[in-house]
Design a protein around this motif. Structure first.
Motif, PDB file in Angstrom:
ATOM      1  N   ALA A  98       6.783  15.173  -1.594  1.00 54.07           N
ATOM      2  CA  ALA A  98       5.359  15.026  -1.879  1.00 54.07           C
ATOM      3  C   ALA A  98       5.043  13.626  -2.399  1.00 54.07           C
ATOM      4  N   VAL A  99       5.890  13.092  -3.253  1.00 49.89           N
ATOM      5  CA  VAL A  99       5.679  11.742  -3.782  1.00 49.89           C
ATOM      6  C   VAL A  99       5.769  10.720  -2.653  1.00 49.89           C
ATOM      7  N   MET A 100       6.742  10.884  -1.773  1.00 47.32           N
ATOM      8  CA  MET A 100       6.876   9.953  -0.653  1.00 47.32           C
ATOM      9  C   MET A 100       5.685  10.058   0.297  1.00 47.32           C
ATOM     10  N   ALA A 101       5.177  11.254   0.517  1.00 46.09           N
ATOM     11  CA  ALA A 101       4.025  11.426   1.399  1.00 46.09           C
ATOM     12  C   ALA A 101       2.791  10.755   0.806  1.00 46.09           C
ATOM     13  N   VAL A 102       2.573  10.906  -0.479  1.00 48.11           N
ATOM     14  CA  VAL A 102       1.427  10.259  -1.116  1.00 48.11           C
ATOM     15  C   VAL A 102       1.575   8.746  -1.065  1.00 48.11           C
ATOM     16  N   ALA A 103       2.775   8.244  -1.309  1.00 43.46           N
ATOM     17  CA  ALA A 103       3.005   6.800  -1.245  1.00 43.46           C
ATOM     18  C   ALA A 103       2.781   6.278   0.171  1.00 43.46           C
ATOM     19  N   LEU A 104       3.235   7.024   1.161  1.00 40.48           N
ATOM     20  CA  LEU A 104       3.045   6.613   2.552  1.00 40.48           C
ATOM     21  C   LEU A 104       1.572   6.597   2.922  1.00 40.48           C
ATOM     22  N   LEU A 105       0.829   7.615   2.499  1.00 36.80           N
ATOM     23  CA  LEU A 105      -0.606   7.644   2.787  1.00 36.80           C
ATOM     24  C   LEU A 105      -1.328   6.489   2.105  1.00 36.80           C
TER      25      LEU A 105
END
Length: 116
Positions: A98-105
């Motif tokens: 989830a943290v990586m997805a938010v950072a990617l977005l």
């Protein structure tokens, strides 16, 4: 006139219940207000009689000192990130994803501009 005695916002349920029991044991009359439907009000414990305020404050101070001493005596071990990750690997993996997805977005617009 009623006086606000104890704010309930951010207070654990067990502590709020113990404060209520403290007032009931001392036979101090009180009532509670909630935050309301839109959470615009102040959740608190109010004293009905102004004369009870000083006695209630002394009781609350003694209670809080006792609670602080209990918290200081609590020697339960605190788990590090890696220990917690070992106990709950799926939860840890989900949080990291989830943290990586938010950072990617968040970085996606800059990456798209850079690659053009």
């Amino acid at each position: 006139m009623a006086r606000r005695f104890f704010r309930l916002s951010g207070v654990p349920d067990d502590e709020a219940q113990e404060v209520r029991a403290l007032l009931e044991d001392a036979q101090i009359e009180y009532f509670e207000t909630t935050a309301g439907f839109l959470h615009l009000s102040v959740p608190a414990i109010w004293l009905v009689q102004d004369e009870d305020l000083e006695r209630a404050i002394h009781l609350l101070q003694a209670y809080q000192q006792q609670r602080q001493q209990q918290a200081q005596q609590d020697t339960s071990p605190r788990l590090s990130f890696w220990q917690r990750a070992a106990f709950e690997p799926l939860r840890t993996a989900g949080i990291l994803l989830a943290v990586m997805a938010v950072a990617l977005l968040g970085l996606l617009p800059m990456l798209l501009l850079f690659w053009r």
